[in-house]
Design a protein around this motif. Structure first.
Motif, PDB file in Angstrom:
ATOM      1  N   TRP A 138     -12.491 -21.299   6.450  1.00  0.00           N
ATOM      2  CA  TRP A 138     -13.921 -21.070   6.644  1.00  0.00           C
ATOM      3  C   TRP A 138     -14.672 -22.389   6.800  1.00  0.00           C
ATOM      4  O   TRP A 138     -15.553 -22.517   7.650  1.00  0.00           O
ATOM      5  N   PHE A 139     -14.312 -23.386   5.991  1.00  0.00           N
ATOM      6  CA  PHE A 139     -14.984 -24.678   6.096  1.00  0.00           C
ATOM      7  C   PHE A 139     -14.758 -25.303   7.470  1.00  0.00           C
ATOM      8  O   PHE A 139     -15.671 -25.878   8.066  1.00  0.00           O
ATOM      9  N   THR A 161     -20.670 -28.490  -2.883  1.00  0.00           N
ATOM     10  CA  THR A 161     -22.012 -28.731  -2.375  1.00  0.00           C
ATOM     11  C   THR A 161     -22.697 -27.412  -2.036  1.00  0.00           C
ATOM     12  O   THR A 161     -22.057 -26.368  -1.901  1.00  0.00           O
ATOM     13  N   ASP A 162     -24.014 -27.492  -1.873  1.00  0.00           N
ATOM     14  CA  ASP A 162     -24.756 -26.300  -1.465  1.00  0.00           C
ATOM     15  C   ASP A 162     -24.259 -25.784  -0.122  1.00  0.00           C
ATOM     16  O   ASP A 162     -24.175 -24.568   0.101  1.00  0.00           O
ATOM     17  N   GLU A 163     -23.933 -26.702   0.787  1.00  0.00           N
ATOM     18  CA  GLU A 163     -23.433 -26.296   2.101  1.00  0.00           C
ATOM     19  C   GLU A 163     -22.116 -25.534   1.958  1.00  0.00           C
ATOM     20  O   GLU A 163     -21.893 -24.520   2.617  1.00  0.00           O
ATOM     21  N   ALA A 164     -21.235 -26.025   1.076  1.00  0.00           N
ATOM     22  CA  ALA A 164     -19.955 -25.352   0.884  1.00  0.00           C
ATOM     23  C   ALA A 164     -20.158 -23.954   0.298  1.00  0.00           C
ATOM     24  O   ALA A 164     -19.505 -22.989   0.719  1.00  0.00           O
ATOM     25  N   PHE A 165     -21.074 -23.821  -0.666  1.00  0.00           N
ATOM     26  CA  PHE A 165     -21.334 -22.497  -1.222  1.00  0.00           C
ATOM     27  C   PHE A 165     -21.927 -21.572  -0.159  1.00  0.00           C
ATOM     28  O   PHE A 165     -21.662 -20.361  -0.158  1.00  0.00           O
ATOM     29  N   ALA A 166     -22.742 -22.122   0.741  1.00  0.00           N
ATOM     30  CA  ALA A 166     -23.298 -21.293   1.817  1.00  0.00           C
ATOM     31  C   ALA A 166     -22.191 -20.775   2.726  1.00  0.00           C
ATOM     32  O   ALA A 166     -22.213 -19.607   3.156  1.00  0.00           O
ATOM     33  N   VAL A 167     -21.204 -21.617   3.013  1.00  0.00           N
ATOM     34  CA  VAL A 167     -20.076 -21.179   3.841  1.00  0.00           C
ATOM     35  C   VAL A 167     -19.274 -20.109   3.114  1.00  0.00           C
ATOM     36  O   VAL A 167     -18.846 -19.108   3.717  1.00  0.00           O
ATOM     37  N   LEU A 168     -19.049 -20.287   1.813  1.00  0.00           N
ATOM     38  CA  LEU A 168     -18.337 -19.261   1.052  1.00  0.00           C
ATOM     39  C   LEU A 168     -19.090 -17.930   1.083  1.00  0.00           C
ATOM     40  O   LEU A 168     -18.481 -16.869   1.194  1.00  0.00           O
ATOM     41  N   ALA A 169     -20.425 -18.004   1.011  1.00  0.00           N
ATOM     42  CA  ALA A 169     -21.227 -16.779   1.071  1.00  0.00           C
ATOM     43  C   ALA A 169     -21.068 -16.087   2.415  1.00  0.00           C
ATOM     44  O   ALA A 169     -20.906 -14.852   2.480  1.00  0.00           O
ATOM     45  N   VAL A 170     -21.108 -16.847   3.500  1.00  0.00           N
ATOM     46  CA  VAL A 170     -20.940 -16.251   4.826  1.00  0.00           C
ATOM     47  C   VAL A 170     -19.539 -15.656   4.969  1.00  0.00           C
ATOM     48  O   VAL A 170     -19.361 -14.569   5.529  1.00  0.00           O
ATOM     49  N   GLY A 171     -18.538 -16.373   4.445  1.00  0.00           N
ATOM     50  CA  GLY A 171     -17.178 -15.849   4.522  1.00  0.00           C
ATOM     51  C   GLY A 171     -17.024 -14.529   3.796  1.00  0.00           C
ATOM     52  O   GLY A 171     -16.416 -13.582   4.319  1.00  0.00           O
TER      53      GLY A 171
END
Length: 534
Positions: A138-139, A161-171
């Motif tokens: 996903w990243f 990071t916040d960006e990484a958590f956002a990607v996890l949320a989208v995934g």
């Protein structure tokens, strides 16, 4: 309105994730409640009968795993795998585990030790109802390269990071979407400038470009094949030229001609080719995804067949990235039937040859050595039953979807049933399912049913309904049915074997589309049946 639940648990502090996940789900118009388990309680969620995961019967469970939080202990990894497998055997809720990156440890090696992620993958592979996703995929797909937040990790054990958590949320939102949307089954791939560079009708196979992004596209399609998507070819080309490429460059392609169960290589419009493939595979065109480099071809198919998902991978695009971002190609919860689907379609060609000239179902089944096994379903069968309810649009009652299954099974004395089909050419796996409850009128009520069209005219529905009726108080069934305009085969079957009345008008029923069929067992033709019928 009651919303389904996404229950989240992690081996680390994941407080930034829930609000981001709620936003992502709202954005795709799939609003769910999001609840988080207490910090570090992932294994406990799998073991507790009163935890968030166990109580979640209508949504998705998401577990975020960082193996470093187990100090690299193989014993703790194995304990987690055992707990996950036990949970899956006891519960039907789809559960995804996201393998998150460990903190960077330069120079640290563990010679002779099997990496913990590999132990997880080996332990959870092919477990019904479970999916394991590597967050690194996903990243990469979303271009998130700076994932670690060492300061937040030191202060609050929030590792990303916040960006990484956002990607996890989208995934995770993609996982939810894949369980709600009607799944695609067939990927139709173009050849020239899609699977390889150059026109095979103008160049020798040795002169075609098989590297670069073309190799990545083929690798992606091979992965989708292994997940259970059916692959087909549709190329406006000379058939001999295409076959030469697959013959002479077989070692370089990764995808052989045998990976494609059907092909239409001619000069007809692609929309006609897809219609012809749909007829051969006995599927609706809404099961298809076209992958093509030509924008005019993509436009022609989109205009003629709007139900087909069209993925343009031509000049000016990044084809591997386009494919990774295509939610229509997501598949997280593969069943045994998914993984053998391509072999099954190849065997169908042999079945058609062997059954040519058979004048009725009994003669066809005798030639093919057909055996149907009907059984009560257990928890391990629920993912496949959900698939059949979600994916079937022709031989289905259309009275319930996968999301309705938990509520149906909570009704008093409700029973889920499955039917398996095998013959001398192979095993179809679980190919039909039904849910039934005893009615106040002394008959058994079939609340919903679905059967893959690959089993049409093989006596499977007759065997399934007979087993359900024989388990009840009388030799008759009351079968609910909802007209959709697409489930004509099921309607014709019910009319042939029973008689219809309008369904009792209720809040969710329409007298113009909803019917109840009385189906006596005496009108169901016998089929060779084995298995543990009650």
């Amino acid at each position: 309105m009651t919303r389904d639940l996404v229950a989240v648990a992690a081996t680390f502090t994941a407080d930034p994730l829930p609000p981001l996940l709620r936003d992502a789900l709202e954005h795709i118009e799939a609003p769910h409640r999001v609840e988080s388990a207490p910090y570090g309680q992932l294994v406990e969620q799998l073991l507790s009968p009163s935890g968030h995961f166990a109580r979640n019967t209508t949504g998705i469970n998401a577990g975020l795993v960082r193996t470093a939080d187990w100090a690299g202990s193989p014993e703790r990894v194995d304990a987690f795998v055992a707990a996950a497998r036990e949970f899956a055997a006891a519960h039907g809720t789809p559960t995804v585990f996201v393998l998150c990156p460990d903190p960077p440890e330069p120079g640290v090696e563990h010679p002779g030790r099997e990496p913990a992620p590999a132990r997880l993958l080996a332990g959870l592979r092919d477990v019904p109802g479970l999916a394991l996703v590597d967050a690194a995929d996903w990243f990469t797909a979303y271009g998130c390269h700076d994932v670690h937040d060492t300061e937040a990790a030191d202060i609050a054990h929030i590792p990303y990071t916040d960006e990484a958590f956002a990607v996890l949320a989208v995934g995770i939102a993609r996982v939810v979407h894949s369980t709600l949307a009607r799944p695609r089954k067939v990927i139709v791939a173009d050849c020239d400038e899609t699977l390889w560079g150059g026109a095979c009708g103008d160049r020798a196979p040795a002169d075609l470009d098989l590297g670069g992004h073309f190799a990545q596209v083929r690798r992606f399609l091979r992965h989708k094949h292994d997940e259970g998507f059916v692959l087909a070819l549709a190329s406006r080309n000379d058939p001999d030229s295409v076959e030469r490429v697959f013959t002479e460059r077989a070692r370089d392609l990764l995808l052989t001609r045998e990976h494609f169960v059907a092909a239409r290589v001619d000069w007809k419009p692609k929309s006609q080719s897809i219609l012809s493939l749909a007829d051969e595979l006995r599927l609706g065109v809404d099961a298809f995804v076209l992958v093509d480099d030509d924008p005019y071809v993509c436009a022609e198919v989109a205009e003629a067949l709007p139900e087909v998902a069209v993925v343009h991978v031509g000049p000016g695009t990044d084809p591997p990235a386009v494919l990774r971002h295509c939610w229509e190609l997501d598949r997280f919860f593969s069943t045994a039937e998914d993984r053998t689907r391509n072999d099954g379609y190849r065997a169908d060609a042999l079945r058609r040859e062997a059954g040519a000239g058979a004048t009725d179902t009994a003669l066809l089944n005798e030639r093919l050595g057909t055996v149907v096994a009907v059984d009560r379903a257990g928890p391990a069968d629920l993912p496949r039953i959900g698939q059949l309810l979600a994916r079937t649009n022709q031989f289905t009652s259309a009275t319930a979807g996968a999301a309705d299954l938990p509520a149906l099974l909570r009704r008093p004395a409700a029973t889920a049933w499955t039917a398996r089909l095998r013959d001398r050419f192979g095993d179809y796996g679980t190919i039909a399912a039904a849910v039934a409850t005893p009615g106040d009128d002394g008959t058994t009520h079939v609340d919903c049913f679905a059967m893959s069209c690959r089993a049409l005219d093989r006596g499977v529905a007759e065997a399934l309904f007979t087993a359900v009726a024989e388990d009840g108080p009388s030799p008759s069934l009351r079968v609910r049915f909802r007209r959709t305009g697409r489930n004509g085969p099921a309607l014709e079957f019910l009319r042939r074997h029973g008689s219809a009345d309008p369904a009792p008008t209720g809040r969710d029923e329409d007298p113009l589309t909803d019917l109840v069929f009385a189906v006596p067992v005496s009108r169901l033709a016998p089929t060779p049946v084995e298995g543990a019928r009650p």
